[in-house]
Design a protein around this motif. Structure first.
Motif, PDB file in Angstrom:
ATOM      1  N   ALA A  40       0.783  -1.229   0.000  1.00 30.90           N
ATOM      2  CA  ALA A  40       0.000   0.000   0.000  1.00 30.90           C
ATOM      3  C   ALA A  40       0.813   1.276   0.000  1.00 30.90           C
ATOM      4  O   ALA A  40       0.250   2.366  -0.141  1.00 30.90           O
ATOM      5  N   SER A  43       0.204   3.759  -2.741  1.00 32.28           N
ATOM      6  CA  SER A  43      -1.099   4.431  -2.775  1.00 32.28           C
ATOM      7  C   SER A  43      -1.145   5.667  -1.898  1.00 32.28           C
ATOM      8  O   SER A  43      -2.143   6.393  -1.902  1.00 32.28           O
ATOM      9  N   ASP A  44      -0.085   5.895  -1.121  1.00 31.30           N
ATOM     10  CA  ASP A  44      -0.037   7.048  -0.226  1.00 31.30           C
ATOM     11  C   ASP A  44       0.762   8.163  -0.907  1.00 31.30           C
ATOM     12  O   ASP A  44       1.977   8.041  -1.090  1.00 31.30           O
ATOM     13  N   THR A 179     -13.275  -0.365  -4.305  1.00 25.80           N
ATOM     14  CA  THR A 179     -11.976  -0.902  -3.927  1.00 25.80           C
ATOM     15  C   THR A 179     -11.567  -0.354  -2.562  1.00 25.80           C
ATOM     16  O   THR A 179     -12.147   0.617  -2.066  1.00 25.80           O
ATOM     17  N   ILE A 181      -8.331   1.124  -0.422  1.00 26.26           N
ATOM     18  CA  ILE A 181      -6.962   1.622  -0.379  1.00 26.26           C
ATOM     19  C   ILE A 181      -6.428   1.310   1.019  1.00 26.26           C
ATOM     20  O   ILE A 181      -6.839   1.931   2.002  1.00 26.26           O
ATOM     21  N   TRP A 184      -1.551   1.603   5.345  1.00 24.83           N
ATOM     22  CA  TRP A 184      -0.300   0.888   5.614  1.00 24.83           C
ATOM     23  C   TRP A 184       0.241   1.053   7.040  1.00 24.83           C
ATOM     24  O   TRP A 184       0.883   0.104   7.556  1.00 24.83           O
ATOM     25  N   GLU A 282       0.639  -6.827  -7.339  1.00 29.48           N
ATOM     26  CA  GLU A 282       0.872  -6.237  -8.650  1.00 29.48           C
ATOM     27  C   GLU A 282       0.440  -7.179  -9.771  1.00 29.48           C
ATOM     28  O   GLU A 282      -0.018  -6.734 -10.825  1.00 29.48           O
TER      29      GLU A 282
END
Length: 329
Positions: A40, A43-44, A179, A181, A184, A282
């Protein structure tokens, strides 16, 4: 004919087995955190780490972890396993808590360094306790079961961190598809809290050796020879200390052969540990929990292997470990 067992002694043996198993399994909670968080981090928007920087963070941890075991082995001999475990587990908790606030590569590297120090306290200290409570003739099968800690711990740690990341993640809709996210920092903070609880259990429930609770040494209890070295060598060891033993082991051909054989095994294992969840995410686009669980099947399979190896080395090969090692490779 075997001597009758002492119920109090046996209770302490089961207790020592269980707590040291739990301790080393729990070390993996904070050890696996960064590998799961990789899923994750991209995504940040406040965190920008290249793939080479992710590798540098992993390598920093592993280098310090390897070197740290040379340092903490002698320290365990000098100060006792419980004291070293308390230091290492407490440091690991503190580092994991701080790691959840990291944003830049340099800070991640710093925490990887400190986590490597903390993690290097675990193996030597727990095995020192086990050697005090279990004698030579039974160590193959006992350690076969005991060594499931690192496989079970790795599998659970991955699933736990992945589940926490999804649970506290942000739900969003992309092209009409909902979805998650993942969040983390949860991969660091949740495992840190769990390890803190285990640290308390360890401190109050574990003792270094039978003599600490008024029981005889394990060799005496099992009627086995107490000395694996003669008196002259024992005096040499006592005067020189365990650093002298480390120096002597560096000159052992057998130690180097074992190290060379074990190196590629560790290379494969840590590749899966550190990159498996991200590779799955991935490749398949799966959520954090699913990615972590998919990668966790390798350590789950390892549980079967380590138990089987322990029994075979004791029963089939009469406590000789090399044949099983060769078959495993």
């Amino acid at each position: 004919m075997d001597a009758p067992s002492n119920p109090r002694y046996e209770r302490w043996r089961r207790r020592s087995f269980g707590i040291t198993w739990l301790v080393y399994a729990s070390y993996h909670l904070t050890r696996k955190s960064f590998g799961i968080a990789k899923v994750a981090l991209g995504s940040d928007p406040s965190v920008s780490l290249s793939r080479s920087q992710l590798g540098l963070i992993d390598s920093t941890y592993l280098a310090v972890y390897s070197l740290g075991q040379f340092i903490f082995g002698p320290l365990v001999d000098r100060f006792g396993p419980r004291a070293i475990l308390l230091i290492g587990m407490s440091l690991s908790v503190a580092v994991a808590l701080g790691n959840g606030f990291a944003k830049v590569a340099a800070v991640f590297v710093m925490f990887a360094f400190l986590q490597g120090v903390a993690q290097s306290t675990g193996w030597t200290a727990t095995t020192k306790v086990m050697s005090a409570w279990f004698s030579l003739r039974e160590r193959g099968r006992v350690l076969g079961w005991w060594c499931t800690h690192y496989t079970a711990g790795a599998a659970f740690a991955a699933a736990f961190a992945g589940w926490l990341m999804d649970k506290y993640g942000r739900h969003t809709t992309v092209d009409g598809v909902e979805t998650i996210i993942p969040y983390w920092p949860a991969a660091f903070w949740g495992p840190a809290a769990a390890l803190a609880v285990v640290t308390v259990v360890m401190w109050f429930g574990l003792r270094n050796r039978p003599e600490d609770v008024g029981l005889p040494p394990i060799e005496q209890y099992h009627g086995e020879p107490e000395l694996l070295v003669d008196e002259e060598e024992r005096g040499h060891i006592a005067s020189e200390g365990s650093w002298q033993l480390v120096k002597e082991e560096f000159l052992s051909v057998n130690i180097w052969l074992l190290a060379i054989a074990y190196f590629p095994v560790k290379l494969a294992r840590y590749s899966f540990d550190f990159w498996g969840p991200k590779y799955v995410e991935e490749s398949l686009g799966t959520a954090a929990f699913t990615s972590a669980m998919t990668a966790a099947w390798m350590p789950i399979g390892g549980m079967v292997g380590v138990i089987t190896a322990g029994f075979l080395s004791d029963r089939l090969f009469q406590s000789r470990r090399a044949p099983v090692t060769i078959l495993s490779l």
